[in-house]
Design an enzyme around this catalytic site. Structure first.
Site, PDB file in Angstrom:
ATOM      1  N   GLU A  41      27.971  12.230  17.121  1.00 21.53           N
ATOM      2  CA  GLU A  41      28.883  11.983  18.278  1.00 21.53           C
ATOM      3  C   GLU A  41      30.025  10.885  17.760  1.00 21.53           C
ATOM      4  O   GLU A  41      29.720  10.040  17.153  1.00 21.53           O
ATOM      5  CB  GLU A  41      28.041  11.143  19.323  1.00 21.53           C
ATOM      6  CG  GLU A  41      28.818  10.631  20.530  1.00 21.53           C
ATOM      7  CD  GLU A  41      28.102  10.168  21.649  1.00 21.53           C
ATOM      8  OE1 GLU A  41      28.330   9.890  22.768  1.00 21.53           O
ATOM      9  OE2 GLU A  41      26.750   9.642  21.327  1.00 21.53           O
ATOM     10  N   LYS A  43      32.015  15.100  27.630  1.00 20.02           N
ATOM     11  CA  LYS A  43      30.486  14.661  27.759  1.00 20.02           C
ATOM     12  C   LYS A  43      30.370  14.352  29.313  1.00 20.02           C
ATOM     13  O   LYS A  43      31.029  13.796  30.089  1.00 20.02           O
ATOM     14  CB  LYS A  43      30.318  13.341  27.253  1.00 20.02           C
ATOM     15  CG  LYS A  43      29.024  12.889  27.333  1.00 20.02           C
ATOM     16  CD  LYS A  43      28.914  11.503  26.503  1.00 20.02           C
ATOM     17  CE  LYS A  43      27.594  10.875  26.639  1.00 20.02           C
ATOM     18  NZ  LYS A  43      27.458   9.591  25.643  1.00 20.02           N
ATOM     19  N   CYS A  55      24.868  13.293  23.190  1.00 15.68           N
ATOM     20  CA  CYS A  55      24.080  12.302  23.290  1.00 15.68           C
ATOM     21  C   CYS A  55      23.054  12.202  24.773  1.00 15.68           C
ATOM     22  O   CYS A  55      22.156  12.823  24.771  1.00 15.68           O
ATOM     23  CB  CYS A  55      24.679  10.983  23.264  1.00 15.68           C
ATOM     24  SG  CYS A  55      23.715   9.410  22.580  1.00 15.68           S
TER      25      CYS A  55
END
Length: 264
Positions: free
Chosen positions: A47, A113, A146
């Site tokens: 990431e 995200k 994540c």
């Protein structure tokens, strides 16, 4: 017709990330990929691999025509591989932790995200609203970032939409066990391969990371795991037949509740 692969060879690139130094990171990760000495079909990066997990979005953000994505497209063509990771993006005056999956011919897939980490990430970044699932060489692939890993509804593999989920992370050592446990849980409940790529080192906020990047099969078995606090680029092979056989012999996915996720 696109080549269909029975085996997907994923080069997991676990490395330190220089704080907010885009050029240094691009050069370093390119060197790691080039010197891996193995054949592969996919390159998986951590990431925010080009900056570190920084909230300095206004200074670091780039458009999809910026140097990071231009370099990624070069890698995809040079190494004839799908290249997957995330970076700090700007679009329409907003900033995103944007996942990318770039194919050798330049075809580009993006995912912003959805679950932003509580605290400063919510202050500086906008959440994405759409999941990403696409096909590459006969494999259906999902990309998440994540903190998304904590939320099984968002990741739910309804009707076996994907075969493998790539999770790119900067997950600190203080919660390492959570990362590895969730990776196994998501693989089991979704009857899919899960591959995570985490960074190592200490970032500009003095947060420590040890990596522990791993691939997990559809039964939650760890196929391979990179060493703690070690910088390496390692190929992990995913095989299609054991996956399809498992889904046929144990079609637990058919008993899952059907639902839709609505976002504002």
């Amino acid at each position: 017709m696109e080549q269909q692969l029975e085996e997907l060879k994923v080069l997991v690139v676990q490395a330190d990330v220089k704080w907010e130094d885009i050029d240094a990171n691009l050069n370093h990760f390119e060197e790691l990929i080039a010197n891996s000495g193995e054949s592969f079909n996919v390159v998986l990066l951590p990431e925010m691999f080009s900056t570190g997990f920084s909230g300095n979005a206004q200074q670091l953000a780039e458009p999809t025509t910026g140097r990071t994505i231009l370099r990624i497209k070069n890698w995809a063509k040079r190494f004839n591989s799908l290249v997957v990771g995330s970076y700090i993006a700007e679009e329409g005056g907003l900033y995103y932790n944007r996942g990318f999956a770039i194919e050798p011919d330049g075809t580009s897939h993006y995912y912003d995200k959805h679950h932003l980490f509580f605290g400063w990430e919510k202050e500086f970044f906008a959440p994405g609203k759409e999941r990403l699932i696409f096909s590459y060489k006969g494999w259906n692939i999902s990309l998440v970032i994540c903190y998304d890993l904590r939320f099984p509804v968002w990741l739910r593999n309804q009707n076996l939409e994907y075969d493998v989920m790539f999770c790119v992370t900067q997950w600190p050592v203080s919660r390492q066990q959570i990362l590895e446990t969730l990776t196994q849980a998501r693989a089991i409940e979704n009857q899919a391969y899960m591959v995570s790529c985490n960074r190592i080192g200490i970032d500009g906020n003095m947060i420590k990371y040890i990596g522990g990047s791993q691939a997990v099969d559809f039964n939650g078995k760890i196929i391979d795991r990179l060493a703690d606090s070690t910088e390496e680029a390692k190929v992990i092979t995913l095989k299609k037949y054991p996956l399809t056989s498992n889904r046929e012999k144990a079609p637990v996915w058919e008993d899952a509740e059907k639902f839709s996720v609505l976002n504002d």
